[in-house]
Design an enzyme around this catalytic site. Structure first.
Site, PDB file in Angstrom:
ATOM      1  CG  ASP A 159      -2.177  -0.760   1.041  1.00 53.06           C
ATOM      2  OD1 ASP A 159      -2.251  -1.551   0.081  1.00 53.06           O
ATOM      3  OD2 ASP A 159      -3.104  -0.582   1.857  1.00 53.06           O
ATOM      4  CG  HIS A 203       1.690   0.075   5.214  1.00 54.19           C
ATOM      5  ND1 HIS A 203       0.887  -0.753   5.963  1.00 54.19           N
ATOM      6  CD2 HIS A 203       0.861   0.925   4.556  1.00 54.19           C
ATOM      7  CE1 HIS A 203      -0.385  -0.398   5.782  1.00 54.19           C
ATOM      8  NE2 HIS A 203      -0.424   0.608   4.931  1.00 54.19           N
TER       9      HIS A 203
END
Length: 246
Positions: free
Chosen positions: A63, A210
């Protein structure tokens, strides 16, 4: 577009719909908070947090970004390991760094829509949702990526307007069932991130990582041991669109 031409009519529909839903929620005690944060329920359209399969397949998803700190190191690791992944990119970041989006597409990875501004898609208007999704779609297509564009709401939060828009446009909402970065005690070391992920992956899992920005070196360092351990356990890696076809 058709969506924008009928915006005022749909806005009136949404006012009525929102009022009805709020009454139901308050009456049932289910609560807005649970709906907004649920990984397995939304009012409209399909939502996938994992795929129910007996095949030992797993999708790695990244992400945010694209950001210069994270893109190339992640691409290098994935290329070295021969692993496809799905990148849910933020439109405004892609606008700043279009060359990074091109690099992701050229490497053969899947690109998903993480909205333009990364604002939470909860109490937002239909026009806001349309702009956030369509603007980012255009930027994704400009990278040269031609595959299906799935959507992941920022922070996984959604209520009415985003799910309805995606349902009306036959788009898929993708969440996750494994998220090592959400726990500080796990996120503090590459070994802990890898071990946590491997221990919780099931056939059909979607892993959220992430790894884009400067403070995410531990996550980038966890990718190799994570891949190696999952492969030792018999898993193969697929993109989100491939996983949905399992």
């Amino acid at each position: 577009m058709l969506f924008r031409r009928h915006l005022s009519r749909r806005a009136r529909r949404w006012t009525i719909c929102l009022a009805m839903v709020l009454v139901v929620l308050l009456g049932s005690g289910f609560g807005l908070f649970r709906v907004v944060n649920s990984r397995t329920f939304q009012f409209f359209g399909g939502l996938t947090d994992r795929v129910d399969t007996t095949s030992k397949v797993v999708a790695l998803t990244f992400d945010d970004g694209p950001d210069p700190v994270g893109v190339q190191p992640v691409l290098d690791v994935l290329a070295d390991k021969g692993v496809p992944a799905t990148f849910f990119l933020i439109g405004q970041e892609l606008e700043r760094h279009p060359e990074l989006g091109v690099a992701i597409a050229k490497a053969g990875h899947e690109i998903g829509n993480h909205t333009y501004s990364h604002q939470r898609m909860v109490f937002v208007t239909p026009g806001t949702v349309a702009g956030e999704i369509e603007r980012t779609d255009e930027l994704i297509r400009n990278t040269g990526y031609t595959g299906e564009i799935t959507v992941r709401p920022p922070n996984g939060k959604k209520l009415l307007t985003l799910p309805y828009y995606l349902h009306e446009h036959d788009r898929k909402t993708i969440l996750w069932d494994v998220e090592p970065n959400s726990y500080p005690e796990v996120d503090s070391s590459a070994a802990a991130i890898a071990d946590y992920t491997v221990a919780r992956v099931r056939p059909g899992s979607i892993v959220l990582l992430h790894a884009m920005y400067g403070g995410r070196q531990q996550t980038r360092d966890a990718i190799v041991p994570m891949i190696d351990k999952l492969r030792t356990g018999g898993y193969r890696f697929v993109t989100i669109s491939q996983l949905l076809r399992e």
